[in-house]
Design a protein around this motif. Structure first.
Motif, PDB file in Angstrom:
ATOM      1  N   ARG A 159      10.412  -1.629  -1.204  1.00  0.00           N
ATOM      2  CA  ARG A 159       8.805  -1.387  -1.347  1.00  0.00           C
ATOM      3  C   ARG A 159       7.909  -2.343  -0.822  1.00  0.00           C
ATOM      4  NH1 ARG A 159       5.292  -2.211  -5.593  1.00  0.00           N
ATOM      5  NH2 ARG A 159       3.603  -1.043  -5.834  1.00  0.00           N
ATOM      6  N   LEU A 160       6.900  -1.900  -0.113  1.00  0.00           N
ATOM      7  CA  LEU A 160       6.031  -3.271   0.562  1.00  0.00           C
ATOM      8  C   LEU A 160       4.584  -2.516   0.049  1.00  0.00           C
ATOM      9  CD1 LEU A 160       7.288  -3.521   4.245  1.00  0.00           C
ATOM     10  CD2 LEU A 160       7.930  -5.165   2.288  1.00  0.00           C
ATOM     11  N   VAL A 161       3.678  -3.594  -0.257  1.00  0.00           N
ATOM     12  CA  VAL A 161       2.571  -3.634  -0.513  1.00  0.00           C
ATOM     13  C   VAL A 161       1.841  -3.970   0.739  1.00  0.00           C
ATOM     14  CG1 VAL A 161       0.542  -3.760  -1.888  1.00  0.00           C
ATOM     15  CG2 VAL A 161       2.840  -3.290  -2.832  1.00  0.00           C
ATOM     16  N   VAL A 162       1.065  -3.367   1.504  1.00  0.00           N
ATOM     17  CA  VAL A 162       0.432  -4.054   2.683  1.00  0.00           C
ATOM     18  C   VAL A 162      -1.037  -3.816   2.694  1.00  0.00           C
ATOM     19  CG1 VAL A 162       2.688  -4.065   3.717  1.00  0.00           C
ATOM     20  CG2 VAL A 162       1.031  -1.888   4.294  1.00  0.00           C
ATOM     21  N   LEU A 167      -0.584  -1.201   8.468  1.00  0.00           N
ATOM     22  CA  LEU A 167       0.310  -0.288   8.060  1.00  0.00           C
ATOM     23  C   LEU A 167       1.229   0.355   9.035  1.00  0.00           C
ATOM     24  CD1 LEU A 167       1.613   1.985   6.000  1.00  0.00           C
ATOM     25  CD2 LEU A 167      -0.569   3.543   6.811  1.00  0.00           C
ATOM     26  N   ALA A 168       1.054   0.564  10.120  1.00  0.00           N
ATOM     27  CA  ALA A 168       1.814   1.153  11.442  1.00  0.00           C
ATOM     28  C   ALA A 168       3.076   0.187  11.906  1.00  0.00           C
ATOM     29  CB  ALA A 168       0.917   1.773  12.495  1.00  0.00           C
ATOM     30  N   GLY A 169       2.557  -1.155  11.793  1.00  0.00           N
ATOM     31  CA  GLY A 169       3.266  -2.139  12.416  1.00  0.00           C
ATOM     32  C   GLY A 169       4.297  -2.269  11.353  1.00  0.00           C
ATOM     33  N   MET A 170       4.081  -2.558  10.041  1.00  0.00           N
ATOM     34  CA  MET A 170       5.003  -3.119   8.978  1.00  0.00           C
ATOM     35  C   MET A 170       5.722  -1.924   8.672  1.00  0.00           C
ATOM     36  SD  MET A 170       4.470  -6.074   8.320  1.00  0.00           S
ATOM     37  CE  MET A 170       5.817  -6.032   7.375  1.00  0.00           C
ATOM     38  N   ARG A 171       5.378  -0.653   8.989  1.00  0.00           N
ATOM     39  CA  ARG A 171       6.459   0.389   8.563  1.00  0.00           C
ATOM     40  C   ARG A 171       7.547   0.538   9.741  1.00  0.00           C
ATOM     41  NH1 ARG A 171       3.409   6.113   8.495  1.00  0.00           N
ATOM     42  NH2 ARG A 171       2.947   5.513  10.449  1.00  0.00           N
ATOM     43  N   ASP A 172       7.168   0.295  10.974  1.00  0.00           N
ATOM     44  CA  ASP A 172       8.169   0.131  11.874  1.00  0.00           C
ATOM     45  C   ASP A 172       9.232  -1.232  11.729  1.00  0.00           C
ATOM     46  OD1 ASP A 172       7.155   2.250  13.224  1.00  0.00           O
ATOM     47  OD2 ASP A 172       5.787   1.151  14.624  1.00  0.00           O
ATOM     48  N   GLN A 173       8.342  -2.220  11.472  1.00  0.00           N
ATOM     49  CA  GLN A 173       9.230  -3.463  11.178  1.00  0.00           C
ATOM     50  C   GLN A 173      10.250  -3.130   9.965  1.00  0.00           C
ATOM     51  OE1 GLN A 173       7.840  -7.700  11.242  1.00  0.00           O
ATOM     52  NE2 GLN A 173       6.101  -6.916  12.201  1.00  0.00           N
ATOM     53  N   LEU A 174       9.780  -2.519   9.053  1.00  0.00           N
ATOM     54  CA  LEU A 174      10.442  -2.251   7.784  1.00  0.00           C
ATOM     55  C   LEU A 174      11.894  -1.382   8.282  1.00  0.00           C
ATOM     56  CD1 LEU A 174      11.134  -2.185   4.635  1.00  0.00           C
ATOM     57  CD2 LEU A 174       9.557  -0.254   4.482  1.00  0.00           C
ATOM     58  N   THR A 175      11.530  -0.627   9.040  1.00  0.00           N
ATOM     59  CA  THR A 175      12.762   0.295   9.528  1.00  0.00           C
ATOM     60  C   THR A 175      13.754  -0.508  10.273  1.00  0.00           C
ATOM     61  OG1 THR A 175      11.634   2.196   9.424  1.00  0.00           O
ATOM     62  CG2 THR A 175      13.297   2.269  10.493  1.00  0.00           C
ATOM     63  N   ARG A 197      -5.208  -1.489  -0.110  1.00  0.00           N
ATOM     64  CA  ARG A 197      -3.715  -1.610  -0.122  1.00  0.00           C
ATOM     65  C   ARG A 197      -2.839  -0.205   0.125  1.00  0.00           C
ATOM     66  NH1 ARG A 197      -2.707  -6.843  -3.845  1.00  0.00           N
ATOM     67  NH2 ARG A 197      -4.378  -8.260  -3.181  1.00  0.00           N
ATOM     68  N   VAL A 198      -1.650  -0.298   0.691  1.00  0.00           N
ATOM     69  CA  VAL A 198      -0.805   0.692   0.837  1.00  0.00           C
ATOM     70  C   VAL A 198       0.404   0.471   0.461  1.00  0.00           C
ATOM     71  CG1 VAL A 198      -0.107   2.410   2.614  1.00  0.00           C
ATOM     72  CG2 VAL A 198      -2.432   1.425   3.068  1.00  0.00           C
ATOM     73  N   ASP A 199       1.139   1.416  -0.269  1.00  0.00           N
ATOM     74  CA  ASP A 199       2.524   1.193  -0.571  1.00  0.00           C
ATOM     75  C   ASP A 199       3.399   1.670   0.451  1.00  0.00           C
ATOM     76  OD1 ASP A 199       1.753   0.004  -2.908  1.00  0.00           O
ATOM     77  OD2 ASP A 199       2.089   1.617  -4.150  1.00  0.00           O
ATOM     78  N   ILE A 200       4.427   1.130   0.873  1.00  0.00           N
ATOM     79  CA  ILE A 200       5.343   1.699   1.730  1.00  0.00           C
ATOM     80  C   ILE A 200       6.612   1.604   1.250  1.00  0.00           C
ATOM     81  CG2 ILE A 200       6.439   1.723   4.119  1.00  0.00           C
ATOM     82  CD1 ILE A 200       4.046  -0.010   5.057  1.00  0.00           C
ATOM     83  N   GLY A 226      -0.445  -9.993   6.015  1.00  0.00           N
ATOM     84  CA  GLY A 226      -0.830  -8.670   5.771  1.00  0.00           C
ATOM     85  C   GLY A 226       0.239  -7.918   4.586  1.00  0.00           C
ATOM     86  N   VAL A 227       1.183  -8.461   4.410  1.00  0.00           N
ATOM     87  CA  VAL A 227       2.127  -8.086   3.261  1.00  0.00           C
ATOM     88  C   VAL A 227       1.588  -8.710   2.012  1.00  0.00           C
ATOM     89  CG1 VAL A 227       4.531  -7.889   2.331  1.00  0.00           C
ATOM     90  CG2 VAL A 227       3.849  -7.501   5.010  1.00  0.00           C
ATOM     91  N   TYR A 228       1.323  -7.939   0.919  1.00  0.00           N
ATOM     92  CA  TYR A 228       1.020  -8.586  -0.344  1.00  0.00           C
ATOM     93  C   TYR A 228       2.050  -8.576  -1.256  1.00  0.00           C
ATOM     94  CZ  TYR A 228      -3.738  -7.610   1.128  1.00  0.00           C
ATOM     95  OH  TYR A 228      -4.977  -7.260   1.896  1.00  0.00           O
ATOM     96  N   ASP A 229       3.169  -7.682  -1.146  1.00  0.00           N
ATOM     97  CA  ASP A 229       4.408  -7.778  -2.010  1.00  0.00           C
ATOM     98  C   ASP A 229       5.505  -7.095  -1.140  1.00  0.00           C
ATOM     99  OD1 ASP A 229       5.955  -8.331  -4.232  1.00  0.00           O
ATOM    100  OD2 ASP A 229       5.194  -6.577  -5.139  1.00  0.00           O
ATOM    101  N   ALA A 230       6.743  -7.440  -1.509  1.00  0.00           N
ATOM    102  CA  ALA A 230       7.804  -6.937  -1.165  1.00  0.00           C
ATOM    103  C   ALA A 230       9.042  -6.984  -2.228  1.00  0.00           C
ATOM    104  CB  ALA A 230       8.445  -7.544   0.271  1.00  0.00           C
TER     105      ALA A 230
END
Length: 238
Positions: A159-162, A167-175, A197-200, A226-230
């Motif tokens: 889970r990421l809080v960004v 959002l789009a870039g971190m979603r791709d990076q996470l995968t 903030r958005v939860d991924i 841009g990532v607040y929590d992981a």
């Protein structure tokens, strides 16, 4: 009167013995449940055992062993509904499963007593009591033993809080980073907050993991702008 014509003293005494045995054995099971303050205690287990014995004995009198078999089938399914009443779900925890299973055992004891199988009813009572008492230290020992995540097959979540702007870039990076670490992603969910903030949440394909490897992936993502929590967590509950 029909009662005077059909009453048979020996049959009545046989029924009385069946009910008495069911009462005594149901009491033994119920005392243990009552001592542990379970939802279905002494009276419930006794009534289940005596009720099952009465139905089976009645079927034996009216229709022989064939009728008893049919009644036993209905007792088994009927106790399932009664057991569902003592099962309580609190969040991710489920309570009362053991109590429901004990009610099922009490019904089986009653069925044996009603079918005049006193030795089997007694043996079954011993096994039910053993399951609720003798296995308790083993259960406690297993619960206290440390868990090695690498030996488990479970579902893992990252889970990421960004910030919504990344959002789009971190979603791709996470995968990409998870798959580079040989942890394929089964699904990704995005939940928006009101403070930009958005939860991924990435759900990994059910597999075994090395906690250190997953910690490294999460730490690297946490350092991104841009990532607040992981964080990551595991679920072994279906």
């Amino acid at each position: 009167m029909q009662f005077i014509q059909t009453f048979q003293l020996l049959d009545f005494l046989d029924t009385l013995v069946s009910l008495a045995v069911a009462f005594v054995l149901g009491t033994l099971i119920g005392v243990e449940r009552q001592y542990r303050l379970r939802a279905a205690g002494l009276r419930t287990n006794v009534l289940v055992a005596v009720g099952a014995a009465a139905f089976v004995d009645l079927a034996m009198r009216l229709d022989g062993s064939g009728g008893a078999v049919r009644v036993i089938a209905y007792v088994v399914s009927g106790i399932g509904f009664l057991g569902a009443g003592v099962i309580i779900k609190e969040g991710m925890n489920v309570r009362g499963l053991n109590t429901a299973a004990t009610l099922w055992g009490s019904a089986a004891v009653g069925c044996c007593a009603g079918a005049d199988m006193m030795a089997q009813a007694t043996a079954l009572t011993i096994f039910v009591l053993a399951g609720n008492t003798l296995l308790r230290p083993l259960v406690n020992a297993v619960n206290r033993s440390p868990i090695d995540e690498r030996s488990l097959e479970a579902t893992y979540y990252v889970r990421l809080v960004v910030d919504s702007s990344v959002l789009a870039g971190m979603r791709d990076q996470l995968t990409e980073r998870l798959e580079a670490a040989q942890y394929p992603v089964a699904d990704i969910e995005v939940a928006e907050r009101t403070d930009r903030r958005v939860d991924i949440t990435a759900t990994l394909v059910s597999t075994t993991i090395d906690p250190k490897e997953l910690d490294a992936v999460v730490s690297s993502l946490h350092r991104e702008e841009g990532v607040y929590d992981a964080t990551w967590n595991v679920s072994t509950t279906d």
